[in-house]
Design an enzyme around this catalytic site. Structure first.
Site, PDB file in Angstrom:
ATOM      1  N   LEU A  26       0.816  -1.211   0.000  1.00  0.00           N
ATOM      2  CA  LEU A  26       0.000   0.000   0.000  1.00  0.00           C
ATOM      3  C   LEU A  26       0.851   1.263   0.000  1.00  0.00           C
ATOM      4  O   LEU A  26       0.440   2.300  -0.498  1.00  0.00           O
ATOM      5  CB  LEU A  26      -0.921   0.019   1.223  1.00  0.00           C
ATOM      6  CG  LEU A  26      -2.097  -0.967   1.202  1.00  0.00           C
ATOM      7  CD1 LEU A  26      -2.838  -0.923   2.523  1.00  0.00           C
ATOM      8  CD2 LEU A  26      -3.048  -0.631   0.068  1.00  0.00           C
ATOM      9  N   GLY A  27       2.023   1.201   0.578  1.00  0.00           N
ATOM     10  CA  GLY A  27       2.876   2.376   0.636  1.00  0.00           C
ATOM     11  C   GLY A  27       3.868   2.255   1.767  1.00  0.00           C
ATOM     12  O   GLY A  27       4.040   1.198   2.368  1.00  0.00           O
ATOM     13  N   GLY A  29       6.057   4.848   4.928  1.00  0.00           N
ATOM     14  CA  GLY A  29       6.212   6.130   5.601  1.00  0.00           C
ATOM     15  C   GLY A  29       7.406   6.098   6.511  1.00  0.00           C
ATOM     16  O   GLY A  29       8.241   5.190   6.442  1.00  0.00           O
ATOM     17  N   LYS A  48       0.745  -2.707   8.962  1.00  0.00           N
ATOM     18  CA  LYS A  48       1.921  -1.836   9.004  1.00  0.00           C
ATOM     19  C   LYS A  48       3.047  -2.575   9.726  1.00  0.00           C
ATOM     20  O   LYS A  48       2.913  -2.953  10.888  1.00  0.00           O
ATOM     21  CB  LYS A  48       1.610  -0.530   9.724  1.00  0.00           C
ATOM     22  CG  LYS A  48       2.839   0.366   9.923  1.00  0.00           C
ATOM     23  CD  LYS A  48       2.486   1.753  10.386  1.00  0.00           C
ATOM     24  CE  LYS A  48       1.939   2.584   9.249  1.00  0.00           C
ATOM     25  NZ  LYS A  48       1.757   4.005   9.635  1.00  0.00           N
ATOM     26  N   ASP A 142      -0.394  13.781  14.141  1.00  0.00           N
ATOM     27  CA  ASP A 142       0.042  13.875  12.739  1.00  0.00           C
ATOM     28  C   ASP A 142      -1.171  13.834  11.808  1.00  0.00           C
ATOM     29  O   ASP A 142      -1.166  13.143  10.803  1.00  0.00           O
ATOM     30  CB  ASP A 142       1.014  12.734  12.407  1.00  0.00           C
ATOM     31  CG  ASP A 142       1.760  12.978  11.087  1.00  0.00           C
ATOM     32  OD1 ASP A 142       1.823  14.138  10.652  1.00  0.00           O
ATOM     33  OD2 ASP A 142       2.251  11.997  10.501  1.00  0.00           O
TER      34      ASP A 142
END
Length: 574
Positions: A26-27, A29, A48, A142
């Site tokens: 998905l990505g 960070g 995650k 955040d």
């Protein structure tokens, strides 16, 4: 993959994390990499996996454990619920509800600012989500457009409370503040204790972005943004008059001068007249696309023979003959896309109307056909991002056996890991034909590092050090064109410390400075390579800069200069 959000798993990625089977990337960070996963019960989740560099810090693990425990208690609407976690795993991981929709950042970047009713409903939804979060003494810290997902039934806040785990860890405080420049509150920049009022500031900044398509404190380096947040007024030009007083009050410098999140909820819900989030057609089409792609990717596999044996009734023979199971039937081939719904009922309705429903149906077919074709024998090399490693398998989540025969007694031959082999082949002093992806901060132009002759024009990177399982730090400096490319898998870690090789005549990317007419550079831009003859730049940048010199003296008259590795980097705008 066909979506910017869903990306195919690479050979170095884990196949499972805990009890969750991973389906796609998905990505990534600052904390790690995020995967699309599937639970044993068939639920789609976001997994995650925390970056190993954080996991090595005992203070991070302790705070991560505390924050996960608090976040798991959060319920209510408009949040992506935390459903599982293992803070003790190596590396730790966290599982949340998966939201099949674009982020607010993606939607506004692609289709512009949202209309007034949409911004009001968005504010009501986010305020309701923050109310639920704050009720459990959790502060988001955040909240930004990238942490707001747009779903079919409204916005969702993700990653709440987890940023606090980064506070107080030497790994983080040595490098950056916890938060995103331009959306952090003044008290975050000042290093003071933050509370719900800090999230209110971030909420107001997010609504300003949604209403105008730009950050209220402009663009530029983090230091410049921090100065403006602490000392200057926001630019709220374009914020609708009905929302302007509320947004302006939310961006007050003093936390005590800001309205509470309950006031945001009350005023935004009145402006939205109690209606849910209604979005422009291009954005609803983005959501429909994500839903279709996710449905195609997570379609349950065809039932196995074991499943059929459990469900098929056994024929009853004569009393003295034990019942015998029938031979396995020949199954028809699985269709290349999900079968149509049974006829005779009314057509399915969605909140997007007939046109978007047609889009969903077509995308389901296209995405499913692509997925099946793409996964027939296709292999791809593993990628790894800046300061973000390929996630290592967790306990019980190792690479799956290449054989599918559960009765085989012989140990399967270990499958070579091409990612590990590629990293092990690199030595200090080697040069690599890769540069940082200008569209994504954590990805490279090549899937795997490959050594090339350092005299080649495409030898963009030079390896300064290679660090192994013993740890260590590359000590990359923020504006010196330095970075890290890491491999983590099978209990082994390899970090390549990298230095960008800039040559006269080559082009990279820059951005607007904090003052009018100024041009800034950042590490991401320095690590890119961009065609000098191109007329467009990625959205994160503003300028194409061509190197005219690397010198300890003065730069040419047509060039600008920046401090770089003890000298001057000279470049001009193309």
């Amino acid at each position: 993959m066909s979506s910017d959000r869903l990306k195919q798993l690479q050979p170095g990625d884990p196949k499972r994390v805990g009890q969750y089977r991973l389906l796609a990337r998905l990505g990534a960070g600052g904390m790690g990499r995020v995967y699309l996963g599937r639970s044993q019960g068939g639920r789609t989740v976001a997994v995650k996996v925390i970056h190993p560099s954080f996991a090595e810090d005992p203070r991070f693990r302790r705070r991560f454990r505390q924050e996960v425990a608090a976040a798991r208690r959060v319920g209510g609407f408009h949040t992506a619920h935390v459903v599982d976690a293992d803070p003790e795993a190596d590396p730790p991981w966290l599982v949340t509800e998966y939201i099949a929709g674009p982020s607010l950042q993606e939607a506004v970047d692609d289709h512009g600012a949202l209309p007034e009713p949409s911004v009001a409903a968005l504010g009501a939804g986010l305020a309701e989500g923050l109310t639920a979060i704050h009720a459990h003494d959790v502060i988001h810290r955040d909240l930004k457009p990238g942490n707001v997902l747009l779903a079919t039934d409204g916005p969702r806040i993700i990653d709440f409370g987890i940023a606090r785990a980064l506070d107080g860890t030497s790994q983080t405080t040595r490098t950056s503040l916890v938060g995103t420049p331009g959306y952090m509150s003044p008290e975050q920049y000042r290093g003071r204790e933050v509370g719900p009022a800090s999230d209110v500031f971030c909420l107001a900044a997010v609504l300003a972005f949604a209403a105008t398509g730009r950050r209220p404190f402009g663009e530029g380096p983090g230091e410049a943004l921090g100065y403006r947040v602490v000392n200057e007024d926001p630019d709220l030009t374009g914020v609708p008059a009905s929302l302007l007083p509320l947004v302006a009050a939310g961006l007050e410098k003093d936390p005590d001068d800001r309205p509470g999140v309950e006031e945001f909820l009350d005023r935004c819900s009145r402006l939205a007249a109690g209606r849910g989030l209604s979005l422009p057609t291009p954005v609803t089409t983005m959501i429909a696309t994500r839903v279709a792609e996710t449905d195609a990717l997570t379609a349950p596999p065809e039932a196995t023979k074991a499943d059929f044996a459990e469900k098929a009734p056994l024929p009853q023979g004569p009393p003295h003959v034990p019942p015998q199971a029938p031979p396995w039937p020949q199954r028809p081939p699985a269709p290349p896309y999900p079968p149509p719904a049974p006829s005779g009922g009314p057509p399915a309705q969605t909140s997007f109307g007939i046109g978007a429903a047609a889009v969903v149906g077509a995308l389901l077919i296209v995405a499913a056909i692509w997925f099946i074709a793409d996964h027939k024998g296709r292999t791809a090399a593993a990628g790894s991002g800046i300061a973000s490693a390929t996630a290592s398998p967790t306990s019980g989540a190792g690479s799956e056996s290449p054989t599918s025969d559960p009765t085989s007694s012989a140990d399967p031959t270990p499958t070579p890991d091409p990612s590990l082999e590629a990293f092990e082949a690199i030595s200090a002093g080697d040069c690599l034909d890769a540069y940082m992806d200008p569209y994504e901060f954590d990805d490279w132009s090549e899937h795997l590092p490959s050594a090339v002759d350092c005299d080649r024009t495409d030898a963009y990177l030079r390896v300064t050090r290679v660090l192994d399982d013993d740890g260590g730090d590359c000590d990359a400096k923020a504006l010196d064109g330095e970075s890290t490319w890491s491999y983590v898998g099978g209990g082994k870690t390899i970090r390549l410390c990298l230095e960008r090789q800039l040559r006269v005549g080559e082009c990279f990317l820059g951005l607007k400075g904090s003052q009018k007419g100024r041009i800034a550079i950042n590490n991401h831009g320095l690590m890119t390579s961009w065609g000098c003859d191109k007329s467009t730049v990625p959205k994160a940048f503003d300028y194409i800069l061509q190197v005219t010199g690397l010198t300890n003296g003065d730069c040419p008259s047509d060039s600008r200069s920046w401090d770089f590795r003890g000298g001057n980097l000279c470049a001009k705008v193309t």
